[in-house]
Design an enzyme around this catalytic site. Structure first.
Site, PDB file in Angstrom:
ATOM      1  N   GLU A  94       0.930  -1.201   0.151  1.00  0.00           N
ATOM      2  CA  GLU A  94       0.170  -0.093   0.009  1.00  0.00           C
ATOM      3  C   GLU A  94       0.757   1.014   0.138  1.00  0.00           C
ATOM      4  O   GLU A  94       1.852   1.324   0.539  1.00  0.00           O
ATOM      5  CB  GLU A  94      -0.920   0.105   1.250  1.00  0.00           C
ATOM      6  CG  GLU A  94      -2.079  -0.987   1.074  1.00  0.00           C
ATOM      7  CD  GLU A  94      -2.834  -1.097   2.103  1.00  0.00           C
ATOM      8  OE1 GLU A  94      -4.372  -1.678   1.945  1.00  0.00           O
ATOM      9  OE2 GLU A  94      -2.876  -0.553   3.244  1.00  0.00           O
ATOM     10  N   CYS A 107       3.348   8.496   1.151  1.00  0.00           N
ATOM     11  CA  CYS A 107       3.920   7.477   1.968  1.00  0.00           C
ATOM     12  C   CYS A 107       4.018   6.233   1.272  1.00  0.00           C
ATOM     13  O   CYS A 107       3.048   5.757   0.847  1.00  0.00           O
ATOM     14  CB  CYS A 107       2.882   7.561   2.995  1.00  0.00           C
ATOM     15  SG  CYS A 107       3.341   6.206   4.410  1.00  0.00           S
ATOM     16  N   CYS A 114       6.279  -7.270   6.925  1.00  0.00           N
ATOM     17  CA  CYS A 114       7.318  -6.722   7.963  1.00  0.00           C
ATOM     18  C   CYS A 114       7.650  -7.803   8.856  1.00  0.00           C
ATOM     19  O   CYS A 114       6.735  -8.838   9.216  1.00  0.00           O
ATOM     20  CB  CYS A 114       6.801  -5.709   8.674  1.00  0.00           C
ATOM     21  SG  CYS A 114       8.150  -4.689   9.406  1.00  0.00           S
ATOM     22  N   CYS A 118       5.998  -5.211  15.341  1.00  0.00           N
ATOM     23  CA  CYS A 118       5.538  -3.908  16.449  1.00  0.00           C
ATOM     24  C   CYS A 118       4.101  -4.237  16.673  1.00  0.00           C
ATOM     25  O   CYS A 118       3.358  -4.526  15.916  1.00  0.00           O
ATOM     26  CB  CYS A 118       5.864  -2.576  15.685  1.00  0.00           C
ATOM     27  SG  CYS A 118       7.759  -2.430  15.349  1.00  0.00           S
ATOM     28  N   CYS A 121       1.098  -1.823  15.368  1.00  0.00           N
ATOM     29  CA  CYS A 121       1.078  -1.645  13.678  1.00  0.00           C
ATOM     30  C   CYS A 121       0.629  -2.584  12.805  1.00  0.00           C
ATOM     31  O   CYS A 121       0.957  -4.073  13.185  1.00  0.00           O
ATOM     32  CB  CYS A 121       2.597  -1.442  13.281  1.00  0.00           C
ATOM     33  SG  CYS A 121       2.654  -1.315  11.415  1.00  0.00           S
ATOM     34  N   CYS A 340      -1.297   6.336  10.257  1.00  0.00           N
ATOM     35  CA  CYS A 340      -0.216   5.655  10.456  1.00  0.00           C
ATOM     36  C   CYS A 340      -0.523   4.545  11.161  1.00  0.00           C
ATOM     37  O   CYS A 340      -1.249   4.682  12.040  1.00  0.00           O
ATOM     38  CB  CYS A 340       0.584   7.044  11.404  1.00  0.00           C
ATOM     39  SG  CYS A 340       2.170   6.001  12.202  1.00  0.00           S
TER      40      CYS A 340
END
Length: 347
Positions: A94, A107, A114, A118, A121, A340
């Site tokens: 994305e 962005c 990933c 975290c 996220c 975010c």
């Protein structure tokens, strides 16, 4: 993509010239193709209309041009546009266009998924499938630039590597993509308008310093003591605050580039004045220009909540009283999961 073919965008101009020489073509053909690839953002050989049909067929036979495509687009009420991009092998990432009165910010993602996990996220709950190639990252930016021109009549003014993935774990491709983005025969953007955000890979932060990069660096801090940071960011167990502070100081000494901190406020976790004191202590140990205090955007996998407005205001006021250059960043695109921490390839 067929086996045995080379991605033509992996070739330099001199390698293209060598190829055209080997098939008896004039050297200027290489420049034409190079311009199609990087300045005109061609997505197929067929579109290279100033080449003969025979030459285009020959390129098709020997090379691939695995251009990134927009799979879906969502428009937020605040003007933010989220895109799901489809890669040549079917993987999805994305990218988001964030417009304001003064900026058009892209962005972008650097990995499919990933590996850092975290806890706050959405991407952290996905597996890392692979790194993006430098030309795929360039495509994301070029497509978002076209979108900015189409929707708002303005080119991109800024790029943040704050999408899916950890940019410093795809070091070579991220740096190569920035070289293309900033090149006069690419998008010609100033590196000072590019920020790479990292969860904190100290060794690679030092490498950025050694490589004398010209772009800005943001550290996703989110907790200013090791115990709390390790709870929400497992990478802290191998890259603790002391090691990161040393790496950031080394980066600054080598480059003099802007450093900022990202700090998401989580209710009853890192939003007290004691937490603010710890943040001030870290801030004073690094030549940071800015602390971005970020609103938390809920995701289905995580238990965190956003603090009350008065708590966030008190936190900001306390930082201001202690001469910390802090800015409360209101999240954009929350209604389409584009804010975010929310990127997770949802349609």
């Amino acid at each position: 993509m067929k086996l045995g073919k080379t991605n033509i965008r992996q070739l330099s101009l001199s390698e293209l010239q060598e190829y055209f020489g080997s098939i008896g073509e004039k050297p200027f053909r290489a420049k034409q193709v190079y311009e199609w690839l990087w300045l005109r953002h061609a997505t197929s050989f067929d579109g290279m209309t100033n080449l003969s049909r025979e030459l285009r067929a020959k390129l098709e036979e020997h090379f691939t041009l695995p251009a990134v495509q927009v799979d879906t687009t969502q428009h937020s009420n605040d003007g933010t546009i989220k895109n799901r991009f489809k890669l040549h092998d079917g993987h999805l990432v994305e990218g988001v266009l964030i417009p304001t009165d003064t900026r058009q910010t892209a962005c972008v993602s650097s990995q499919v998924g990933c590996s850092l996990s975290c806890k706050f996220c959405a991407t952290g709950y996905m597996d890392r499938k692979r790194n993006l190639e430098f030309d795929e990252i360039f495509d994301e930016v070029a497509l978002l630039n076209e979108q900015a021109m189409g929707a708002y009549g303005k080119k991109l003014s800024n790029i943040v590597f704050m999408g899916m993935g950890e940019p410093l774990l795809n070091y070579k491709n991220v740096l190569a993509s920035i070289e293309r983005i900033t090149s006069p025969d690419g998008l010609g953007m100033s590196p000072k308008r590019i920020t790479v955000s990292t969860a904190g890979v100290a060794k690679m932060i030092r490498q950025l310093g050694d490589d004398k990069v010209k772009f800005n660096l943001a550290l996703s801090l989110h907790a200013a003591n090791d115990e709390k940071r390790s709870q929400i960011m497992p990478i802290n167990e191998t890259n603790n605050l002391k090691v990161l502070i040393e790496a950031l100081n080394y980066f600054y000494k080598q480059t003099q580039n802007q450093i900022s901190f990202e700090y998401i406020l989580f209710k009853d976790f890192n939003d007290s004045l004691k937490d603010a004191d710890e943040l001030i202590r870290v801030y004073r140990q690094v030549p940071a220009d800015l602390v971005n205090i970020i609103e938390y955007n809920p995701i289905s996998n995580a238990r965190f909540q956003k603090p009350e407005e008065e708590v966030a205001d008190a936190f900001m006021e306390y930082l201001g009283k202690h001469r910390v250059n802090a800015r409360l960043r209101r999240s954009r695109g929350k209604d389409i999961d584009a804010a975010c921490g929310q990127l997770a390839n949802k349609g």
